[in-house]
Structures are given as C-alpha cells and as structure tokens.
Design a protein around this motif. Structure first.
Motif, PDB file in Angstrom:
ATOM      1  N   GLU A  88       0.667  -1.308   0.001  1.00  0.00           N
ATOM      2  CA  GLU A  88      -0.170   0.009  -0.144  1.00  0.00           C
ATOM      3  C   GLU A  88       0.982   1.367  -0.198  1.00  0.00           C
ATOM      4  O   GLU A  88       0.683   2.203  -0.685  1.00  0.00           O
TER       5      GLU A  88
ATOM      6  N   THR B  10       2.097   2.099  -3.425  1.00  0.00           N
ATOM      7  CA  THR B  10       1.138   2.441  -4.400  1.00  0.00           C
ATOM      8  C   THR B  10       0.881   4.058  -4.084  1.00  0.00           C
ATOM      9  O   THR B  10       0.886   4.759  -4.774  1.00  0.00           O
ATOM     10  N   ILE B  11       1.029   4.315  -2.712  1.00  0.00           N
ATOM     11  CA  ILE B  11       0.976   5.724  -2.297  1.00  0.00           C
ATOM     12  C   ILE B  11       2.036   6.455  -2.970  1.00  0.00           C
ATOM     13  O   ILE B  11       1.801   7.718  -3.333  1.00  0.00           O
TER      14      ILE B  11
ATOM     15  N   LYS C   1       3.867   5.904  -5.588  1.00  0.00           N
ATOM     16  CA  LYS C   1       3.561   6.020  -7.068  1.00  0.00           C
ATOM     17  C   LYS C   1       2.599   6.865  -7.416  1.00  0.00           C
ATOM     18  O   LYS C   1       2.828   7.696  -8.316  1.00  0.00           O
ATOM     19  N   GLU C   2       1.434   7.122  -6.670  1.00  0.00           N
ATOM     20  CA  GLU C   2       0.389   8.033  -6.862  1.00  0.00           C
ATOM     21  C   GLU C   2       0.836   9.378  -6.611  1.00  0.00           C
ATOM     22  O   GLU C   2       0.605  10.497  -7.476  1.00  0.00           O
TER      23      GLU C   2
ATOM     24  N   LYS D 260       3.206  10.286  -9.512  1.00  0.00           N
ATOM     25  CA  LYS D 260       2.103  10.745 -10.702  1.00  0.00           C
ATOM     26  C   LYS D 260       1.750  11.892 -10.568  1.00  0.00           C
ATOM     27  O   LYS D 260       1.547  12.757 -11.561  1.00  0.00           O
ATOM     28  N   ALA D 261       1.205  12.202  -9.393  1.00  0.00           N
ATOM     29  CA  ALA D 261       0.602  13.653  -9.115  1.00  0.00           C
ATOM     30  C   ALA D 261       1.582  14.748  -9.321  1.00  0.00           C
ATOM     31  O   ALA D 261       1.186  15.709  -9.844  1.00  0.00           O
TER      32      ALA D 261
END
Length: 107
Positions: free
Chosen positions: A2, A5-6, A8-9, A12-13
């Motif tokens: 998790e 993923t955070i 990576k997000e 991306k942002a």
C-alpha cells in the motif's frame, strides 16, 4: 504494498503537476516574447516618427536660416550702398565748404 502504491500516486501527481507547470511556463514565455515583440515594434515606430519629425524640423530651420542669410546679405548690400552714398556726399560737402571758405577769403 500500500505504501508503494501511495508513493507511486504521489509521484504521478507530482509529475502531472510538473507537466502543467512546464506548460504554463512555456505559455508565459510565449506571451512575454509576444509582448517584447510588440514593444520593440512600437519603439521602432516611435523612433521612426521621431526621426521624421527631427528631419522636418531640421529642414524648416535650414529654410529659415537661408531666408535670414538672404535678408542679412541684402541689408549688408544696402549698408554698403548707403556708406558709399554718405562718403560721396561727405566729399561733396567738404568740396563746397572749401569753395565757401575761398569765396569768403576773397571778399
């Protein structure tokens, strides 16, 4: 997982935000270049108008100086003629005075 993923997000942002900032910077740079071009064009136009006005004023001044020079030349000619007339009349006056003295002496 998790956490991965955070991250990576978030990346991306951040990447998306950086892309948007780059696009805005390019847009701002383009606008600044357009403004610079318009400013240069206006300055060139003003410079050309100023040079044209200076040329016109120089021509007017040259015309006026030429007219003034002509007037001064005419006055100089008149003064010379007047001086010649005065010289002639003075010489005639002296001649007449001599004659009058001679006549006076003869009496």
């Amino acid at each position: 997982m998790e956490q991965n993923t955070i991250v990576k997000e978030i990346l991306k942002a951040l990447d998306l935000h950086a892309t948007q900032l780059r696009a805005q910077m390019v847009e701002i740079e383009t606008k600044m270049q357009e403004m610079n071009n318009r400013l240069e064009a206006k300055l060139q136009e003003m410079n050309e108008r100023l040079e044209a006005r200076i040329d016109r004023l120089e021509n007017e001044m040259n015309e006026r100086f030429n007219r003034l020079e002509t007037k001064v030349d005419n006055l100089r000619t008149e003064l010379t003629e007047t001086q010649e007339t005065v010289d002639f009349l003075s010489s005639k006056t002296i001649q007449h005075e001599r004659k009058i003295r001679e006549l006076y002496r003869q009496q």
